[in-house]
Design a protein around this motif. Sequence first.
Motif, PDB file in Angstrom:
ATOM      1  N   UNK A  55     126.878   9.718  40.141  1.00 45.69           N
ATOM      2  CA  UNK A  55     127.266  10.139  38.792  1.00 45.69           C
ATOM      3  C   UNK A  55     128.732   9.806  38.537  1.00 45.69           C
ATOM      4  N   UNK A  56     129.082   8.557  38.802  1.00 47.70           N
ATOM      5  CA  UNK A  56     130.488   8.147  38.820  1.00 47.70           C
ATOM      6  C   UNK A  56     130.984   7.825  37.416  1.00 47.70           C
ATOM      7  N   UNK A  57     131.110   8.864  36.586  1.00 48.28           N
ATOM      8  CA  UNK A  57     131.532   8.695  35.203  1.00 48.28           C
ATOM      9  C   UNK A  57     132.794   9.487  34.887  1.00 48.28           C
ATOM     10  N   UNK A  58     133.514   9.907  35.915  1.00 46.88           N
ATOM     11  CA  UNK A  58     134.803  10.568  35.732  1.00 46.88           C
ATOM     12  C   UNK A  58     135.814   9.904  36.677  1.00 46.88           C
ATOM     13  N   UNK A  59     136.688  10.674  37.293  1.00 49.50           N
ATOM     14  CA  UNK A  59     137.701  10.097  38.168  1.00 49.50           C
ATOM     15  C   UNK A  59     137.169   9.802  39.568  1.00 49.50           C
ATOM     16  N   UNK A  60     136.312  10.660  40.083  1.00 48.13           N
ATOM     17  CA  UNK A  60     135.758  10.461  41.418  1.00 48.13           C
ATOM     18  C   UNK A  60     134.259  10.756  41.384  1.00 48.13           C
ATOM     19  N   UNK A  61     133.484  10.178  42.300  1.00 48.18           N
ATOM     20  CA  UNK A  61     132.031  10.363  42.269  1.00 48.18           C
ATOM     21  C   UNK A  61     131.576  11.578  43.060  1.00 48.18           C
ATOM     22  N   UNK A  62     130.312  11.959  42.865  1.00 43.74           N
ATOM     23  CA  UNK A  62     129.655  12.870  43.788  1.00 43.74           C
ATOM     24  C   UNK A  62     129.522  12.179  45.141  1.00 43.74           C
ATOM     25  N   UNK A  63     129.721  12.913  46.229  1.00 46.32           N
ATOM     26  CA  UNK A  63     129.330  12.437  47.549  1.00 46.32           C
ATOM     27  C   UNK A  63     128.584  13.565  48.254  1.00 46.32           C
ATOM     28  N   UNK A  64     127.850  13.217  49.324  1.00 45.53           N
ATOM     29  CA  UNK A  64     126.914  14.156  49.935  1.00 45.53           C
ATOM     30  C   UNK A  64     127.072  14.177  51.446  1.00 45.53           C
ATOM     31  N   UNK A  65     126.810  15.344  52.024  1.00 41.57           N
ATOM     32  CA  UNK A  65     126.672  15.461  53.473  1.00 41.57           C
ATOM     33  C   UNK A  65     125.191  15.332  53.772  1.00 41.57           C
ATOM     34  N   UNK A  66     124.812  14.258  54.463  1.00 46.88           N
ATOM     35  CA  UNK A  66     123.394  13.927  54.507  1.00 46.88           C
ATOM     36  C   UNK A  66     123.054  13.048  55.699  1.00 46.88           C
ATOM     37  N   UNK A  67     121.752  12.923  55.924  1.00 47.72           N
ATOM     38  CA  UNK A  67     121.177  11.927  56.827  1.00 47.72           C
ATOM     39  C   UNK A  67     120.101  11.199  56.049  1.00 47.72           C
ATOM     40  N   UNK A  68     120.194   9.880  55.979  1.00 50.04           N
ATOM     41  CA  UNK A  68     119.218   9.102  55.227  1.00 50.04           C
ATOM     42  C   UNK A  68     118.759   7.894  56.030  1.00 50.04           C
TER      43      UNK A  68
END
Length: 447
Positions: A176-189
Amino acid sequence: MKPIQYLLTAAAMLLPGLAMAQANASPAAETTDDPPESSVEQGQTPLDEAFGPRDRAAWIRETRRKAWEDTTFDVQARTFYLDRDKYDNSESTAWALGGSAGFKTGYFRERVALGATGYTSQRLYGPDDKDGTLLLKPGQEGYTVLGEVYGDVLLNDDTHLKLGRFGIDTPYVNRNDARMTPNTFQALTVQGLYGGENGAPEWRVGGGYFDKIKERNADDFVSMAKDAGAPDWVKRGVYTLGANYKQGNASAGAIYYHSNDIISIFYTEGKYAFPLGDSSKLTFALQYSDQDSAGDNLLRGEEFSARQWGGKAELGYKGALFTTGYTRASGGTNMQNPWSGYPGYTSVQVEDFNRNGEGAWLLRAAYAFESVKGLSLYALYVDGSDPDALTEYAKDEYNLNAQWAVAEGALKGLTLRVRYAHVTQKDPQSTDLDDLRLLIYYDPPSL
């Protein structure tokens, strides 16, 4: 000095040598008969672009690099001004300066790569009583965060296992990179991209577990359940599994998200394109989302259900793209998008048009100029109907967007963008909303 004057001053500082660079550029821009690629809104991720990089060939080349000598460094500078006059006559205003810096190694022993990215957003202007732009932390505070630290394991030439904190793009979990910084996640994919060469069918497959999220204007990671709106003590992640199949001009796929005791989301989408000649194409697309409460109903304390379907047609001709779309939401409650930009075809700059009982029509026209390489414009209109809730009203939204992405010369990697939205709410007072955004990105080639 007024905010807009600050912005113009910063633009002048960020754009030294613009006239000289353009004078040294090729005197005649290349012409193209290709239409703009899509009408997807900033912050959204279509299903057929999920589960990995959009450029498969580049991805394969990257996996074959040697580790240290192929370590890449990425730096991006951003400045963003947003001013929103809301329905209740309150205002949200801020101007921020920041960006990101990161690296990714090549693959050690052709198997394991490491990466990290830091992000920052600092206030240049932002009155305390005009909070809410999502460019800064609540209270108009700047922030700096190590948003990505991860390991990327190459299981085979086409399959990656990723573990740590990183960004990812799927319809309901994305940057959702529509501001200054994006969402990021703690994850395993685990993500795979198979076939797709020499006319062969392409499969994109992915799955994983998302434990925490760092929202766009935050400097810490919180539980996916808390971010969705559950009480602070609820700690739940999100399991996801999906796939997309593409053959020639047709693609179809589906993805499922499940958070125990919170919510289940199913999303599916299909597209088909009809070439109409060397420089035109007609594309049809359908989408469907279904959302339900899960388990012990810890999100709202009660059961809920919501769904939305949509259709879209796009006609591309040379540098122009014309789009019409329709969506309809139902099921008893409003649709939700707790961890991403909303994927609905009528989700635009301000409104998502996904309230229970709401139908919406979209008309959009875009044009990429042949005479000025990288310059494009679009305008759109969305006509929404009354939702079922008696306290909510129909809304219409107009958007205008102008963008210039410098494609060559000394300023290659610079993007200038102006976005304006006007929303009219059909309540007894006929209230409205205005949203102005001025963006400057500088994303030089990777080092």
